[in-house]
Design a protein around this motif. Structure first.
Motif, PDB file in Angstrom:
ATOM      1  N   GLY A  40       0.796  -1.209   0.000  1.00  0.00           N
ATOM      2  CA  GLY A  40       0.000   0.000   0.000  1.00  0.00           C
ATOM      3  C   GLY A  40       0.832   1.264   0.000  1.00  0.00           C
ATOM      4  O   GLY A  40       2.037   1.231  -0.222  1.00  0.00           O
ATOM      5  N   GLY A  69      -6.664   0.077  -5.508  1.00  0.00           N
ATOM      6  CA  GLY A  69      -6.607  -0.137  -4.071  1.00  0.00           C
ATOM      7  C   GLY A  69      -7.884   0.295  -3.389  1.00  0.00           C
ATOM      8  O   GLY A  69      -8.835   0.728  -4.033  1.00  0.00           O
ATOM      9  N   PHE A  83      -3.263  -2.069  -1.269  1.00  0.00           N
ATOM     10  CA  PHE A  83      -3.338  -2.728  -2.567  1.00  0.00           C
ATOM     11  C   PHE A  83      -3.820  -4.162  -2.343  1.00  0.00           C
ATOM     12  O   PHE A  83      -3.133  -4.936  -1.669  1.00  0.00           O
TER      13      PHE A  83
END
Length: 112
Positions: A40, A69, A83
């Motif tokens: 992420g 995401g 993600f």
């Protein structure tokens, strides 16, 4: 006594412009990608109307493919994006190089 936080992925500090697209509403928000990991990222400077927690978004950095995401947290003009499909190590390396302005043949810095 300090609090130990164990994270799933190592985080890397970056500083580059990013576009955050809401997949539900289709509007784009400009921000600053400030932290990146395999799973992420954190984007700051989003503005007054950040996406809601759980909202599906697309993160775009010029020169790299869009990354899908969902928003994990949101507050004070910043959002945390997870993600669902983590980046591959080579993708993370490529994106870090792009964000930090490193040439392909230049060795990466060993610190985050």
């Amino acid at each position: 006594m300090g609090i130990l936080t164990i994270r799933k992925h190592q985080r890397f500090a970056v500083r580059t412009g990013a576009h955050l697209s809401r997949t539900s509403e289709g509007d784009n928000l400009d921000g600053l990608l400030v932290e990146l990991c395999l799973g992420g990222c954190r984007i700051g400077g989003i503005g007054e109307k950040p996406p809601s927690i759980g909202e599906q978004v697309r993160v775009e950095v010029d020169g790299f493919r869009p990354i899908e995401g969902d928003v994990r947290w949101s507050g004070e003009g910043a959002v945390g994006v997870r993600f669902p499909v983590p980046l591959h190590t080579y993708e993370l390396d490529s994106l870090l190089r792009l964000c930090r302005g490193a040439a392909d043949d230049e060795p990466m810095r060993a610190y985050g």
